[in-house]
Design a protein around this motif. Structure first.
Motif, short mmCIF file in Angstrom:
data_model
loop_
_atom_site.label_atom_id
_atom_site.label_comp_id
_atom_site.label_asym_id
_atom_site.label_seq_id
_atom_site.Cartn_x
_atom_site.Cartn_y
_atom_site.Cartn_z
N THR A 41 0.84 -1.19 0.00
CA THR A 41 0.00 0.00 0.00
C THR A 41 0.88 1.25 0.00
O THR A 41 1.71 1.43 0.89
N THR A 128 -3.65 0.27 -2.52
CA THR A 128 -2.94 -0.99 -2.41
C THR A 128 -2.79 -1.61 -3.80
O THR A 128 -3.78 -1.74 -4.53
N SER A 164 4.54 -0.68 4.22
CA SER A 164 3.25 -0.45 3.63
C SER A 164 2.45 0.45 4.57
O SER A 164 2.71 0.48 5.77
N GLN A 306 -7.09 -8.28 1.24
CA GLN A 306 -6.86 -7.21 2.19
C GLN A 306 -7.52 -7.61 3.50
O GLN A 306 -8.74 -7.76 3.56
N TYR A 374 -6.68 0.60 5.68
CA TYR A 374 -5.25 0.89 5.80
C TYR A 374 -4.87 1.35 7.21
O TYR A 374 -3.72 1.21 7.62
#
Length: 446
Positions: A41, A128, A164, A306, A374
Motif C-alpha cells: 500500500t 494498495t 506499507s 486485504q 489501511y
C-alpha cells in the motif's frame, strides 16, 4: 483447477502473522498459470517505487515468446483492474484476468525475461497494489518457475518508507509503549519487593499470576519493538519474533481475564473456581485460544486478500467470545455485591473499571470497521496497548497499599491469604460463615 505447488521463500510468509513487508524473495514453482506474489500500500506523500528482479525463469520457450508476464492491479473501486473483482473469479480465464490489469503495465503485462523491472507510483489516494505472475500459455505438463526478488519502497523518511501504509508508525507505537513500560515495570517490581518481602509477607497466588501477565506482556512488547525496528531497516523484520510476541500477548490476555474472574469470585487459584465457572467460562477460554490460532494463520491462508485481524471471521468470533466472558464476569460481580454487602463497594468499582477493559476491544473493532482498512491495524494496536496499560495500572493500584485500596479494602493483596481470596482483605473473610454458605453459592463466593 490444478493444485499448485508454490514455494515462495518469503520470510514474511513463513509464519502466519508476518507483516506484508517491502522485500519479498524466493523461488516460485507452480502448475498454476496465474499466481499472486505480493501486495503493498502506497501513501500520497510522494513517488513510491517497486523493483522486480528475476532469474532462471521457465518454461524457457514461453519466456522467449513473451508469455510470462508481471501483472498489476489495485483496490480502486469500480475499475476493470479492481483486485477483488479479478482474483479468484472463476468466470475469467487467465488471459481475461491479464487483459483487465492496470494501464501502468500496458494492459498486457510486463514481460518477464530476466531483466530488472522498475515501477513508480504517484498516488492521489492511498492505494494498495497487487502483483501476479502469469503464463496463460503454460502447458499442462509444465511448471512456471523463477527466482525473484520484489522490493517496495514508500515515500517518506527511513522510519516509515520501508513500510506499507498499514504498518507505518507501528514502530513509533511500540517505541513509545516500550519506553513507558521499561520505566513502569521495574518500578512495580521494586514496589512489590518493599511492600511484600520487606514486611515478611508471602505474595498471594493471584498476584504471582499477575506478575506472569506483566512479564509476558513486557517480553511481547520488546519482541514487537525489535521486529518493527529491524523491519524499518531491511523491509523484512523478524517474523518469528512477531509470532512469538503474538502468542505471549494473547496468553497474557487470557490469563488476565482469568485473574479478573478469580477476583470477583473471591478465589485465589484457578483450581478453586467452582464447577459452574469452569463449565461456562472454561469452554469460552478454550474457544478464544482456538480462534486466536485460526486468526494467526488466517493471513497465511489468505495472503492475496486485504485483511485486518479483527474484521476477519476468527477475529469477529474472538470479540464475541470476549463479550460473553464479560457477561459472566459481570453476573458474578453483581451476585457477590448483592449477597455480600461488605464487598459491595469493591465489586462495584472493580466490575465497573474492568467492564471498560472487557468491552474496549469489541467496541474498537466495531468502530474501526467504519475506518479505511489501511488505518485499522495501527489504530487498534495503539488503543489496545493503551487500554491494557491502563487496566494493569488500575489493578496494581488496587493491589498496593494506598488511600484508594484502603478505602476499598484491597490493600492486603500482597499478603498470603488464609482463605481462597486474592485482593479481598483477610480481615473481611469469615471462614466459618463462608463454608456454611458455599452450598448455596453457585459462584463459589464467601
Amino acid at each position: 483447477m490444478k493444485s499448485s505447488l508454490l514455494v515462495v521463500m518469503l520470510l514474511v510468509a513463513l509464519v502466519a502473522a508476518a507483516v506484508e513487508g517491502k522485500v519479498l524473495m524466493g523461488r516460485m514453482s507452480t502448475e498454476e498459470d496465474f499466481v499472486y506474489i505480493g501486495k503493498f500500500t502506497y501513501d500520497t506523500k510522494g513517488p513510491g517505487l517497486m523493483y522486480f528482479d528475476s532469474n532462471d525463469v521457465a518454461p524457457a520457450g514461453d519466456v522467449e515468446l513473451g508469455y510470462v508476464t508481471l501483472n498489476l492491479y489495485n483496490d480502486e473501486p469500480g475499475k476493470p483492474w479492481t483486485w477483488s473483482d479479478v482474483w479468484n473469479n472463476d468466470k475469467l480465464s487467465c488471459q481475461e484476468k491479464v487483459n483487465l490489469q492496470h494501464p501502468i503495465s500496458s494492459n498486457k503485462g510486463v514481460i518477464i525475461d530476466g531483466q530488472d523491472l522498475k515501477f513508480e507510483f504517484n498516488e492521489d489516494e492511498t492505494t494498495t497494489w497487487f502483483l501476479t505472475v502469469s503464463d496463460c500459455h503454460l502447458d499442462s505438463n509444465a511448471e512456471l518457475e523463477m527466482d525473484f526478488h520484489l522490493h517496495f519502497i514508500n515515500s517518506g523518511s527511513g522510519w516509515i518508507n520501508e513500510c506499507s501504509v498499514e504498518d507505518q508508525n507501528m514502530l513509533t507505537i511500540f517505541f513509545l509503549f516500550f519506553a513507558l513500560w521499561i520505566v513502569a515495570v521495574p518500578f512495580f517490581f521494586v514496589a512489590i519487593f518493599f511492600v511484600v518481602f520487606k514486611q515478611n509477607k508471602e505474595l498471594a497466588y493471584v498476584m504471582k499470576m499477575f506478575l506472569i501477565v506483566v512479564v509476558f506482556m513486557w517480553i511481547a512488547l520488546g519482541c514487537y519493538f525489535t521486529h518493527y525496528a529491524v523491519y524499518a531497516i531491511d523491509g523484512i523484520g523478524i517474523p518469528s519474533m512477531q509470532v512469538s510476541a503474538d502468542v505471549l500477548y494473547y496468553l497474557a490476555y487470557i490469563l488476565f481475564m482469568i485473574i479478573l474472574l478469580l477476583s470477583v469470585s473471591k478465589k485465589e487459584k484457578p483450581v478453586d473456581l467452582p464447577i459452574v465457572t469452569w463449565a461456562i467460562a472454561g469452554p469460552l477460554f478454550f474457544l478464544y485460544l482456538v480462534f486466536f490460532l485460526w486468526q494467526e494463520i488466517y493471513v497465511g491462508l489468505h495472503p492475496a486478500l486485504q485483511h485486518y485481524r479483527w474484521d476477519v471471521p476468527p477475529g469477529i468470533v474472538m470479540a464475541c467470545i470476549q463479550v460473553l466472558i464479560w457477561v459472566y464476569f459481570a453476573a458474578v460481580a453483581v451476585f457477590q455485591a448483592i449477597r455480600h454487602a461488605e464487598f459491595r463497594l469493591f465489586m462495584v468499582v472493580f466490575a465497573a473499571a474492568f467492564t471498560l477493559w472487557f468491552l474496549f476491544l469489541p467496541f474498537m473493532a466495531a468502530v474501526l470497521a467504519m475506518v479505511e482498512i489501511y488505518y485499522r491495524k495501527k489504530w487498534m494496536t495503539g488503543m489496545m496497548w493503551l487500554a491494557n496499560t491502563a487496566a494493569f495500572a488500575v489493578f496494581a493500584l488496587l493491589a498496593v497499599p494506598s488511600p484508594l485500596s484502603d478505602k476499598l479494602g484491597t490493600s492486603d493483596v500482597f499478603s498470603k491469604p488464609t482463605y481462597n481470596t486474592n485482593i479481598i482483605p483477610d480481615r473481611l473473610v469469615n471462614n466459618q460463615a463462608s463454608n456454611e454458605d458455599d452450598e448455596d453459592d453457585p459462584f463459589g463466593g464467601l
